[in-house]
Motif scaffolding. Sequence first.
Motif, PDB file in Angstrom:
ATOM      1  N   UNK A   1       0.858  -1.190   0.000  1.00  0.00           N
ATOM      2  CA  UNK A   1       0.000   0.000   0.000  1.00  0.00           C
ATOM      3  C   UNK A   1       0.899   1.248   0.000  1.00  0.00           C
ATOM      4  N   UNK A   2       0.603   2.126  -0.941  1.00  0.00           N
ATOM      5  CA  UNK A   2       1.393   3.346  -1.093  1.00  0.00           C
ATOM      6  C   UNK A   2       0.735   4.441  -0.246  1.00  0.00           C
TER       7      UNK A   2
ATOM      8  N   UNK B   1      -4.001  12.632   0.740  1.00  0.00           N
ATOM      9  CA  UNK B   1      -4.014  11.409   1.551  1.00  0.00           C
ATOM     10  C   UNK B   1      -2.778  11.337   2.437  1.00  0.00           C
ATOM     11  N   UNK B   2      -1.639  11.630   1.844  1.00  0.00           N
ATOM     12  CA  UNK B   2      -0.393  11.509   2.597  1.00  0.00           C
ATOM     13  C   UNK B   2      -0.322  12.559   3.696  1.00  0.00           C
ATOM     14  N   UNK B   3      -0.761  13.757   3.385  1.00  0.00           N
ATOM     15  CA  UNK B   3      -0.768  14.799   4.412  1.00  0.00           C
ATOM     16  C   UNK B   3      -1.699  14.399   5.556  1.00  0.00           C
ATOM     17  N   UNK B   4      -2.853  13.873   5.193  1.00  0.00           N
ATOM     18  CA  UNK B   4      -3.821  13.454   6.219  1.00  0.00           C
ATOM     19  C   UNK B   4      -3.255  12.311   7.060  1.00  0.00           C
TER      20      UNK B   4
ATOM     21  N   UNK C   1       4.319   5.874   1.402  1.00  0.00           N
ATOM     22  CA  UNK C   1       4.647   7.279   1.154  1.00  0.00           C
ATOM     23  C   UNK C   1       4.632   8.058   2.465  1.00  0.00           C
ATOM     24  N   UNK C   2       3.622   7.801   3.274  1.00  0.00           N
ATOM     25  CA  UNK C   2       3.545   8.476   4.567  1.00  0.00           C
ATOM     26  C   UNK C   2       4.712   8.036   5.457  1.00  0.00           C
ATOM     27  N   UNK C   3       5.029   6.761   5.387  1.00  0.00           N
ATOM     28  CA  UNK C   3       6.177   6.270   6.157  1.00  0.00           C
ATOM     29  C   UNK C   3       7.433   7.055   5.768  1.00  0.00           C
TER      30      UNK C   3
END
Lengths: 993, 174, 416, 116
Positions: free
Chosen positions: A622-623, A636-639, A837-839
Amino acid sequence: MSAINNNCKYISKKQVKITFDGNTYQAYEGDTIASALLRNNIRLVGRSFKYHRPRGIYTCGIEEPNALVQIISEHNEPNTRATIKRVYDGMEITSQNRWPSLRYDFGAINNILSPIFSAGFYYKTFMGPKGFWKNLYEPLIRRSAGLGKPPKNFRSKSTHQYHNTDVVIIGAGLSGLAAAKKFINTKYKVLLIEQDSYLGGVLKNSNKVKTINGLTPQEWISETEESILNSKNITILKNTLVTTYNFTNHLIALEDKFAGKKIDLNKSELTLHKIRTSNTIIANGHIERFISFRNNDLPGVMLASSFEKYIHRYGVVPEKEPVIFTNNSSSLSLLKTLINLGCKPKAYVDSRKKDNIETEIKKILKDKEIPFFSDAEIEGCDGNKKVETITIRQGKSFDKIKSSMLCVSGGYNPDIHLFTQSKGLVKWDKNILSFKPDTPFQKTITLGSTSGNYSFKKLCDEINEKLSIFKTKKVSLDINLNVPNKFSIKELWETKIKNKSNWAKSFIDLHNDVTTKDLKQAITEGFDRIEHLKRYTTNSMGTDQGKISSINSLAIVSKILKKEISEVGTTTYRPPYAPLSFAAIAGRSTYEFYDPERKTSIHSWHLKNNAVFEDVGQWKRPWYFKASENETMHQAVQRESKTLRENAGILDGSTLGKIEIKGRDALEFMNLMYTNAFSKMKPMTSRYAMMLGEDGMIKDDGIICKISDQHFIATTTSSGAPKVLADMEEYLQTEWPHLQVYLNSITEQFSTFNISGPKTREIMMRVFPDIDFSNDAFPFMTFKNFDYKETKIRIMRASFTGELGYEIYISPKFGLELWEEIFSCGKEFNLIPYGTETMHLLRAEKGYIVIGQETDGTVTPIDLNYNWMIGKNKKDFIGKRSLSRPDTSRADRKQLVGLSPINKKDIIEEGQHIVELNELPKKITDPIKYLGHVSSGYHSPNLNHSIGLAMIRGGKNLLGQKFFVTATGKTKNIPVEIVNPVFIDPENKRLTS
Amino acid sequence: MTNILSIPGVKVSQKDYHQIIIRGNGLEKFNNIIEEKTSIKPPSKNLEVKFDLNYLFAKNSFDQWSLILTEKKEHHHILNLVSSINTNENMLASDYSYGQVYFEIEGENKDYFLNQLTHFDLREEKFPKSTMAQTVLARIECSIYNLGNKYIITCNKSFEDYFQQRLKDTASLN
Amino acid sequence: MKKKYSIASIVKNSLSNNENWGKMWRSPNPKKHYDVIIVGGGGHGLGTAYYLAKHHGIKNIAVIEKGWLGSGNTGRNTTIIRSNYLWDESAYLYDHAVKLWENLSEDLNYNMMFSQRGVLNLAHNEHDIKEIKRRVSANRLNGLDTMWLDKNEIKDLVPIMNTDNLRYPVLGAAYQPRGGVARHDAVAWGYAMRADELGVDIIQNCEVKGIKTDNYKVEGVETTKGFIKSSKIGVVASGHTSVLAATAGVRLPLQSRPLQALVSEPIKPVINTVVMSNAVHAYVSQSDKGELVIGAGTDGYNSFTQRGGYDVIEETVRAIVELYPIFGKMKMLRQWGGIVDICPDASPIISKCDVEGLYFNCGWGTGGFKATPGSANVFAHTIAKDEPHKINAPFDLSRFSEGRLIDEHGAAAVAH
Amino acid sequence: MILIKCPYCGERDQSEFANGGEAHVIRPKNPESLSDKDWGEYVFYRNNPKGIFYERWVHTHGCKKWFNAVRNTSTDQILKVYKVNEKRPDLSEFQNTLKSPSGEPSVGSGNFAVKK
Ligand SMILES: Cc1cc2nc3c(=O)[nH]c(=O)nc-3n(C[C@H](O)[C@H](O)[C@H](O)COP(=O)(O)OP(=O)(O)OC[C@H]3O[C@@H](n4cnc5c(N)ncnc54)[C@H](O)[C@@H]3O)c2cc1C
Ligand SMILES: NC(=O)c1ccc[n+]([C@@H]2O[C@H](COP(=O)([O-])OP(=O)(O)OC[C@H]3O[C@@H](n4cnc5c(N)ncnc54)[C@H](O)[C@@H]3O)[C@@H](O)[C@H]2O)c1
Ligand SMILES: Cc1cc2nc3c(=O)[nH]c(=O)nc-3n(C[C@H](O)[C@H](O)[C@H](O)COP(=O)(O)O)c2cc1C
Ligand SMILES: [Zn+2]
């Protein structure tokens, strides 16, 4: 004169319709395109490569240089040999390389200009003015070359089939069948491979053999085939062409499963057989060669044995009154065939002296009053898009004869292609005037005409003798012939042109339009090596690879150079034997099976929860997760990042590599493999560790869990996992076999979840009410094992986000269940799933590096300020020595720093470079000095501005200084400050909270 | 057990087995410990497979064994067995139960079928009954156990979907 | 220039049946002594001789070739030319070459068909994107014309490419418009002709069996045509360089491996750009004759057989049909291999060594064709001046003891 | 496609193996005592002979064991396979195997296939 039908058992009576260039024709099932066209009196089938000359059907098999067509009904397949492709009802075919039509081709102007289109003309012109090459000449050249039009999209389902076997027999002609007979009911596993849909080779293609063991050739073939089929140890593959003979008796053969049938896209239309055999028997016969004379490319010129093959194999007599031109004894069978059919050749031209010509030939010619020219040759032929008149030279006199077909035989070449692919040595044979196999390099046996044995009578002895290495019984062949048993031939490669002209052409390579004049010119220019000559003239570089002509060119060249042919040598025969379908080579391991997808045990959940996936090696990870249909990746990543730092998030980390390391010397081993020192580490604690190559550069990182001095578990990066395990094994097996250590990959044995964020402890307490997660009981970088339902789990306190975090390891069977359990417990704490990406963003905020992003194979731990990870007191570890080389210990190496934009709205882009200039020139001519590059760049939702990690020259000493970062498509650079790479929680309060 | 496919001469089904990978030196002490814990004598010949209804014990190489238990067991039972083996300093046992998937392939055309996916030489003389091989099938690493009338094939669980699809695809094109 | 080629000369010769073209080069017997001997008649070797004669006034030069001109990798490569390398040192070197390519046909009055049709390097995953974007930015600062293209721009350039419906979708690409292809054999022939004209003896069919040295100084070469004296020897023998070096007692960090390529049957123009991909491993361009020229990977073991394993071909063709579904209907016409000399950092060695008068130009591995004129040019300088040109100074042998590697692995797993 | 005999698994297709370069290169016992040049040699330099080559292979897609082989790099023929702990076979064992009928051409690629 038109073609007539001959009664033939290999062709069914079932009629099918095909179209060629828009016109519909009747053909029979079992016809090739060529036999069908000949049956319908079509002789002009294409235009040639360079001069766009009209071309017809030259041969009756795989060796065809001319008759290449496009199959519209099969995704526009280009360059298909009309001589082997079988028709089916509704097949749609067009001719190639002509515009606007086959009859009136604009490109034929090249023929008029041909004197200037001599060998290599393009190297000598088109050089100026500037820009003309690119915009005018090259596009023109490209468009006029190239033959067929591009095909259409095509997703094949062709398959592969592997074989491991004792014996492969290539070619089920007379010798192949006789050889196979020897293996009937023996212990050998045998594959008999034949490109045609019928067995028999020369027996079915010609009239050469009258009887075998008292049977007609047809009867003998059927009887033999039946006895082979009854023998369990032999498999026959028909419609299967051996194309490649690799090292260690590895063969590639292509089976056309839809020969003569319309392709079903849901089935495998081709099977590529990949064969490993202990012994290879090559019995793939011979190929007739042509003779060069003026206009030897006109439609209507055909090889004599091909003409004969059309009659016997396809039941079509292309012409009742052809002229026959030969330099050898083999054309007798064609003569007899025609006579038997009540046809009468217009003339028989034999370059041999009358005395050397077989009496039987002379007798027939005399009896039937066929004009006979001995010691004579064809000077050339003329006609408009077809043969009309044929000029015969006999001594000083010339005769012109009207006929529309000319059958040529220049002798036979043993088909040594496969034998030389196997790296066997060939030798020139003066009797047959060709190369024949001499010394095999592998376990290869050649039989029949491939081996240069042109005597039917000696065949039986040859087979019995050469196959005596096998435990088999003798075969016996009693052959009665329609041809002389003794093969006689007179050397003749090219005939002299009567009237010298700049336009007169005798072709040596029909496919690439190479003339004998081109050969001479090339030699005049200094290309006197055969390989040079080939490349300069493109001789034998066409789709047929010079099958009917390459030996002729060697002979012509050797004459000019006044050398022996064996001195001139051949060019290199390379696979494939004949053009090999890309789709078949690829097989099923493409499209949906191009590369296996690896999925974690949580994959189905990710799908349900709108994960967008990233490819990491073969893994699907999962990205990011879309919270709503319209959410962008950035949103999404910011959230995700913000929610995690405020509440909690969980990542499926199952793809991380995991290696179990155990044994007496495990500690010593770990100390050698990693930079870190593990000796003082307490059991049941863990540590971030780094692995270098011997060059001192970072290779991988991971967390090491120490169970005891004899037992460790190491994690690796997802894509690095196999390599790390392999490296460990390598050192253990080859460098340090004295160390008692065993390794197992346990990557797949655990689902791994990384849960982190300030609310994590509360969530964990809900999920595992019996476990004490307090800081005292469960400090940072420790791990413990617990019973969980019917299994055991391991929990480690660690974090890659900089927040309080745990890693949970559980058997994949129970993974999804636990994952869902965590979500139900985490709901009220706002737990979210997050992706890679969030990681990456979160770890960048924390200044943690990612292998392959901050590192690129040129970075040492010192460059990353990770000196603390280096066990200085250790005597040795992999890569240690390299760290003190002059270049690796330089103070101004590229080092890791953080970047913060001075104007908080500016965006620092990953991959951009750090420079001293605030602005770049529009066009850069002299290189601009730069300090390094941005290795990571993210918008931090928690700092609310863009941040960067960078590797810059002497970076450690530049903290606080101002530089500029370049930006895509802009000349104005972004001012930034060099800062400590840790942007969040430098005191590790969150981490240890 | 799940049926994956069935075509003339070939039947493939998926199984739920347990597995333990054991590393060690194979000397007498090793053998004794294994026998004591599992009550099976480990095979001593390289590539040998011992099997009966309940288990399949193979020697994969000179220092590695795989023990496949075909009977359904509590995971705890397996894990305990693993840790009891691991109490010995010079042995490493790892639980492979659920990180691997197991396929059984039988029928008279099984060799021909498998040879659409692997170059591996399945001929009796090269791959006799009661031996195993580690090789490549459909582009992934697999172990094949030859039980005579059938093969057991194992591969990593992450490839499960892919492998099933490949098998079905092959059957559909046969 | 004595032999002047033009449309006029072609027409003139066509009128005499093309029988009167002069020889492009002589076939002299070797002299006893030369000022400089170049071992290896590939593009780099012949070019070196040409520049030595033209720019450095050295007249007594021999090029010794064991086979025929261009029989090594010059005659068997996929002819991709580009200069968009990551590291500055490489970018300078390769762009020096591209600039020379741009005028080479005029310079030699021989059409090399240098076709600047642009080169694409595809990105198929996040890691590729990061690597390519970094390279595009570095190239820009080094004055190169590399740019980042998104999927739609790629589609415009190469409509036949399948960008979405594949295992590793195409996510973007680096594009260098000045890159392209050239007619490989013509490079050897053009240099040979002009070097010959400047008095260089080109000796084909003569194998150097050993390099004779005395007290760390070269004395000459032992060949199949006898001993030839020289105090300066440049070895440019690609895959065989380390074998030759060993005869002089010199060790080089090279490994010789087969690199394979293949061509399809010829078709009308379909692909007008050179496309390279690492993740879906295939390289393709279409030659002026119409065949697809496709590069495969290196085989994983040392070999001198000019023939690799079939599995490598299969890997490449899988990738080709995956990326270009129309090629499913194409056929492979011929496959072959060359022996490439691979350096640990995937960068070449253009260097002096411990033996006086012995120079090496090697380690070009899978990607030296593009560098031919540049490499020849700086190597000639190195030999003539006995010191490196500033462009090749970083590519010396001491980088392996100092750790000063120019590691191009990250940038292009296979650097065609 | 070479066929390689893994000492532990038997004959397998070359695609199951990875090559590990020159064999019998021993990692220095005490790297710190080496000069930069010597260390550089250990890390980056390997023999590259045309002819008899002692090399390492690992059965990556099989048993994952390393072993050594003697191969003629001018023909790809594997002359011997032996285990890592076995003694390096003497060169003289293979001297006469070099006279293979083929191998890489002595002159270019063209003429090798022709026996004079
Ligand atoms: C399949 C393949 C694809 C490639 N694709 C590309 C590409 O797309 N782009 C690119 O830039 N590069 C590519 N390369 C690399 C490129 O071909 C080479 O780097 C380049 O051609 C090397 O040129 P050279 O002159 O140094 O060597 P070569 O052309 O190999 O010349 C060396 C010469 O030395 C001769 N020789 C050897 N030993 C002796 C001796 N003892 N005595 C006398 N002579 C000797 C050889 O016969 C040979 O002719 C590819 C290579 C291959 C094999
Ligand atoms: N006297 C003469 O005129 C004359 C001339 C030449 C040969 N001969 C005799 O003719 C006989 C020929 O018999 P033979 O068996 O050698 O040849 P053949 O032509 O009978 O059989 C060769 C077979 O191999 C097949 N084949 C060719 N290439 C193939 C490939 N790559 N893959 C699969 N199949 C392939 C062909 O389709 C053919 O069926 C010999 O006895 C020879 O002595 C006589
Ligand atoms: C760019 C390029 C294009 C080629 N095109 C063709 C071609 O159209 N037809 C052909 O037969 N061979 C072609 N070849 C391959 C050569 O015939 C030959 O195989 C290659 O140069 C290697 O030499 P060798 O096979 O003689 O060892 C081409 C080679 C290159 C490098
Ligand atoms: Zn093995």
